[in-house]
Design a protein around this motif. Sequence first.
Motif, PDB file in Angstrom:
ATOM      1  N   TRP A 191      68.731  40.217  55.000  1.00  0.00           N
ATOM      2  CA  TRP A 191      69.802  40.475  55.965  1.00  0.00           C
ATOM      3  C   TRP A 191      71.034  39.601  55.657  1.00  0.00           C
ATOM      4  O   TRP A 191      72.178  40.076  55.695  1.00  0.00           O
ATOM      5  N   VAL A 192      70.776  38.338  55.348  1.00  0.00           N
ATOM      6  CA  VAL A 192      71.901  37.426  55.040  1.00  0.00           C
ATOM      7  C   VAL A 192      72.690  37.954  53.843  1.00  0.00           C
ATOM      8  O   VAL A 192      73.928  37.971  53.858  1.00  0.00           O
ATOM      9  N   ARG A 193      71.975  38.435  52.828  1.00  0.00           N
ATOM     10  CA  ARG A 193      72.685  38.931  51.641  1.00  0.00           C
ATOM     11  C   ARG A 193      73.478  40.199  51.944  1.00  0.00           C
ATOM     12  O   ARG A 193      74.539  40.429  51.369  1.00  0.00           O
ATOM     13  N   ARG A 194      72.971  41.026  52.856  1.00  0.00           N
ATOM     14  CA  ARG A 194      73.711  42.246  53.237  1.00  0.00           C
ATOM     15  C   ARG A 194      74.895  41.932  54.147  1.00  0.00           C
ATOM     16  O   ARG A 194      75.988  42.445  53.977  1.00  0.00           O
ATOM     17  N   ALA A 195      74.639  41.076  55.137  1.00  0.00           N
ATOM     18  CA  ALA A 195      75.666  40.824  56.155  1.00  0.00           C
ATOM     19  C   ALA A 195      76.808  39.957  55.619  1.00  0.00           C
ATOM     20  O   ALA A 195      77.978  40.205  55.944  1.00  0.00           O
ATOM     21  N   ALA A 196      76.466  38.944  54.798  1.00  0.00           N
ATOM     22  CA  ALA A 196      77.469  37.931  54.426  1.00  0.00           C
ATOM     23  C   ALA A 196      78.748  38.532  53.833  1.00  0.00           C
ATOM     24  O   ALA A 196      79.851  38.117  54.197  1.00  0.00           O
ATOM     25  N   PRO A 197      78.639  39.495  52.900  1.00  0.00           N
ATOM     26  CA  PRO A 197      79.888  40.019  52.323  1.00  0.00           C
ATOM     27  C   PRO A 197      80.558  41.111  53.162  1.00  0.00           C
ATOM     28  O   PRO A 197      81.582  41.650  52.741  1.00  0.00           O
ATOM     29  N   SER A 198      79.997  41.438  54.341  1.00  0.00           N
ATOM     30  CA  SER A 198      80.513  42.566  55.132  1.00  0.00           C
ATOM     31  C   SER A 198      81.783  42.186  55.906  1.00  0.00           C
ATOM     32  O   SER A 198      82.154  41.018  56.000  1.00  0.00           O
ATOM     33  N   ALA A 199      82.384  43.217  56.497  1.00  0.00           N
ATOM     34  CA  ALA A 199      83.628  43.014  57.259  1.00  0.00           C
ATOM     35  C   ALA A 199      83.429  42.046  58.426  1.00  0.00           C
ATOM     36  O   ALA A 199      84.331  41.268  58.755  1.00  0.00           O
ATOM     37  N   ASP A 200      82.237  42.074  59.054  1.00  0.00           N
ATOM     38  CA  ASP A 200      81.987  41.221  60.220  1.00  0.00           C
ATOM     39  C   ASP A 200      81.932  39.742  59.864  1.00  0.00           C
ATOM     40  O   ASP A 200      82.191  38.888  60.711  1.00  0.00           O
ATOM     41  N   TRP A 201      81.525  39.434  58.631  1.00  0.00           N
ATOM     42  CA  TRP A 201      81.337  38.027  58.252  1.00  0.00           C
ATOM     43  C   TRP A 201      82.418  37.606  57.257  1.00  0.00           C
ATOM     44  O   TRP A 201      83.397  36.985  57.657  1.00  0.00           O
ATOM     45  N   ALA A 202      82.251  37.935  55.988  1.00  0.00           N
ATOM     46  CA  ALA A 202      83.285  37.550  55.013  1.00  0.00           C
ATOM     47  C   ALA A 202      84.645  38.080  55.453  1.00  0.00           C
ATOM     48  O   ALA A 202      85.667  37.397  55.313  1.00  0.00           O
ATOM     49  N   GLY A 203      84.651  39.282  56.005  1.00  0.00           N
ATOM     50  CA  GLY A 203      85.912  39.892  56.431  1.00  0.00           C
ATOM     51  C   GLY A 203      86.618  39.097  57.524  1.00  0.00           C
ATOM     52  O   GLY A 203      87.829  39.192  57.702  1.00  0.00           O
ATOM     53  N   LYS A 204      85.839  38.314  58.269  1.00  0.00           N
ATOM     54  CA  LYS A 204      86.417  37.476  59.326  1.00  0.00           C
ATOM     55  C   LYS A 204      86.542  36.026  58.856  1.00  0.00           C
ATOM     56  O   LYS A 204      86.779  35.121  59.669  1.00  0.00           O
ATOM     57  N   GLY A 205      86.293  35.797  57.568  1.00  0.00           N
ATOM     58  CA  GLY A 205      86.430  34.438  57.019  1.00  0.00           C
ATOM     59  C   GLY A 205      85.235  33.546  57.290  1.00  0.00           C
ATOM     60  O   GLY A 205      85.310  32.325  57.107  1.00  0.00           O
TER      61      GLY A 205
ATOM     62  N   SER B 130      77.532  24.103  55.969  1.00  0.00           N
ATOM     63  CA  SER B 130      78.280  24.372  57.205  1.00  0.00           C
ATOM     64  C   SER B 130      79.589  23.578  57.273  1.00  0.00           C
ATOM     65  O   SER B 130      80.269  23.593  58.293  1.00  0.00           O
ATOM     66  N   SER B 131      79.947  22.925  56.161  1.00  0.00           N
ATOM     67  CA  SER B 131      81.145  22.070  56.178  1.00  0.00           C
ATOM     68  C   SER B 131      82.417  22.856  55.855  1.00  0.00           C
ATOM     69  O   SER B 131      82.364  23.956  55.293  1.00  0.00           O
ATOM     70  N   VAL B 132      83.548  22.262  56.162  1.00  0.00           N
ATOM     71  CA  VAL B 132      84.857  22.836  55.814  1.00  0.00           C
ATOM     72  C   VAL B 132      84.916  23.044  54.301  1.00  0.00           C
ATOM     73  O   VAL B 132      85.450  24.052  53.810  1.00  0.00           O
ATOM     74  N   GLU B 133      84.347  22.090  53.554  1.00  0.00           N
ATOM     75  CA  GLU B 133      84.440  22.110  52.085  1.00  0.00           C
ATOM     76  C   GLU B 133      83.752  23.330  51.466  1.00  0.00           C
ATOM     77  O   GLU B 133      84.093  23.744  50.366  1.00  0.00           O
ATOM     78  N   ASN B 134      82.764  23.893  52.152  1.00  0.00           N
ATOM     79  CA  ASN B 134      82.056  25.047  51.593  1.00  0.00           C
ATOM     80  C   ASN B 134      82.784  26.344  51.948  1.00  0.00           C
ATOM     81  O   ASN B 134      82.367  27.083  52.829  1.00  0.00           O
ATOM     82  N   GLY B 135      83.861  26.600  51.241  1.00  0.00           N
ATOM     83  CA  GLY B 135      84.678  27.762  51.604  1.00  0.00           C
ATOM     84  C   GLY B 135      84.427  28.996  50.762  1.00  0.00           C
ATOM     85  O   GLY B 135      85.033  30.034  50.987  1.00  0.00           O
ATOM     86  N   HIS B 136      83.518  28.917  49.766  1.00  0.00           N
ATOM     87  CA  HIS B 136      83.452  30.060  48.851  1.00  0.00           C
ATOM     88  C   HIS B 136      82.042  30.579  48.588  1.00  0.00           C
ATOM     89  O   HIS B 136      81.856  31.510  47.814  1.00  0.00           O
ATOM     90  N   MET B 137      81.024  29.980  49.195  1.00  0.00           N
ATOM     91  CA  MET B 137      79.666  30.509  49.025  1.00  0.00           C
ATOM     92  C   MET B 137      79.437  31.599  50.048  1.00  0.00           C
ATOM     93  O   MET B 137      79.732  31.425  51.228  1.00  0.00           O
ATOM     94  N   CYS B 138      78.864  32.712  49.601  1.00  0.00           N
ATOM     95  CA  CYS B 138      78.728  33.878  50.481  1.00  0.00           C
ATOM     96  C   CYS B 138      77.437  34.612  50.151  1.00  0.00           C
ATOM     97  O   CYS B 138      77.271  35.094  49.028  1.00  0.00           O
ATOM     98  N   GLY B 139      76.518  34.659  51.094  1.00  0.00           N
ATOM     99  CA  GLY B 139      75.297  35.444  50.905  1.00  0.00           C
ATOM    100  C   GLY B 139      74.279  34.813  49.976  1.00  0.00           C
ATOM    101  O   GLY B 139      73.374  35.488  49.489  1.00  0.00           O
ATOM    102  N   GLN B 140      74.391  33.506  49.757  1.00  0.00           N
ATOM    103  CA  GLN B 140      73.431  32.837  48.871  1.00  0.00           C
ATOM    104  C   GLN B 140      72.186  32.396  49.640  1.00  0.00           C
ATOM    105  O   GLN B 140      72.268  32.012  50.810  1.00  0.00           O
TER     106      GLN B 140
END
Length: 259
Positions: A160-174, A228-238
């Motif tokens: 689910w995390v791998r499907r949801a993370a790149p979607s409009a609801d998650w990555a799409g909202k930053g 969960s830190s500010v610094e982790n701005g680019h990992m998605c669905g890992q």
Amino acid sequence: MRTYAISGAASGIGRAAKELLEADGHRVIGIDLRDADVIADLSGAQGRASMVRDVTAISGGRLDAVLAVAGLASNSAATARVNYFGMLATLEGLRPLLEQSDAPRAVAVASMAVMFPHDAELAAAFEAGDEAAAVARAEVLAKEEGQAIYATSKRTIARWVRRAAPSADWAGKGIALNAVAPGVIATPMMADSLASAENRRQLESMVPMPLGGIAKAEDVAELLRFLSSVENGHMCGQVVFIDGGADAVMRGDTIFPLT
Ligand SMILES: NC(=O)c1ccc[n+]([C@@H]2O[C@H](COP(=O)([O-])OP(=O)(O)OC[C@H]3O[C@@H](n4cnc5c(N)ncnc54)[C@H](O)[C@@H]3O)[C@@H](O)[C@H]2O)c1
């Protein structure tokens, strides 16, 4: 200072994460059955709804990060309810609060058990969002020896995390959404399994951890802190394995096949 909500904050990994983040000066809203800011039973619809209502009220409607940690390891229908539907309700229910943050993050705690055999019927019920069917199947599986309920709950939450993370609801909202997959961690959940030398040996043969063996809750909390830190701005669905090498030993390079 950031505001976090952590489910399972009263014990083990969730508690270690809460302590670490509070020591960093952040505000943590703990969610658990007891000893928490928000007391809620994530095994049912009512508790999940009251959790969202109470976290919304206490946080003022804004969160910077959600750590969905609460889980069970027993071979029971309750494990199906909490580990899949409870975790999903935490992440999805609190997602609107994350939209108010400048650097929103969410992390689900899966397990290296994602690699263990799963039950196809239970997985299908989870992925159809059919809790009644999942509970009915789990009640059948619970009559047999084994870890199929736990392994299936963790595998499907990772999917689910791998499907949801790149979607409009998650990555799409930053919102950066990821998961961790711990190996064996010495927490109250594992107390029985680690109680005797014989049990310990059995567990270590099921979960090979050449780097350091059984780990501490704090080891996982450090990874949750980064994800969960500010610094982790680019990992998605890992799905990040923190398992002393169990994934590398068990799956080796099969995850990157050469044709
Ligand atoms: N300990 C390990 O070896 C290990 C390995 C891989 C993954 N995990 C996962 O890590 C997470 C945390 O486990 P832990 O080892 O810290 O266990 P733990 O038992 O120490 O903590 C789990 C917490 O979840 C809470 N919880 C359980 N059911 C709940 C419910 N219905 N509603 C609200 N809260 C509930 C418990 O009260 C407890 O405080 C779990 O999802 C677990 O599956 C643990």
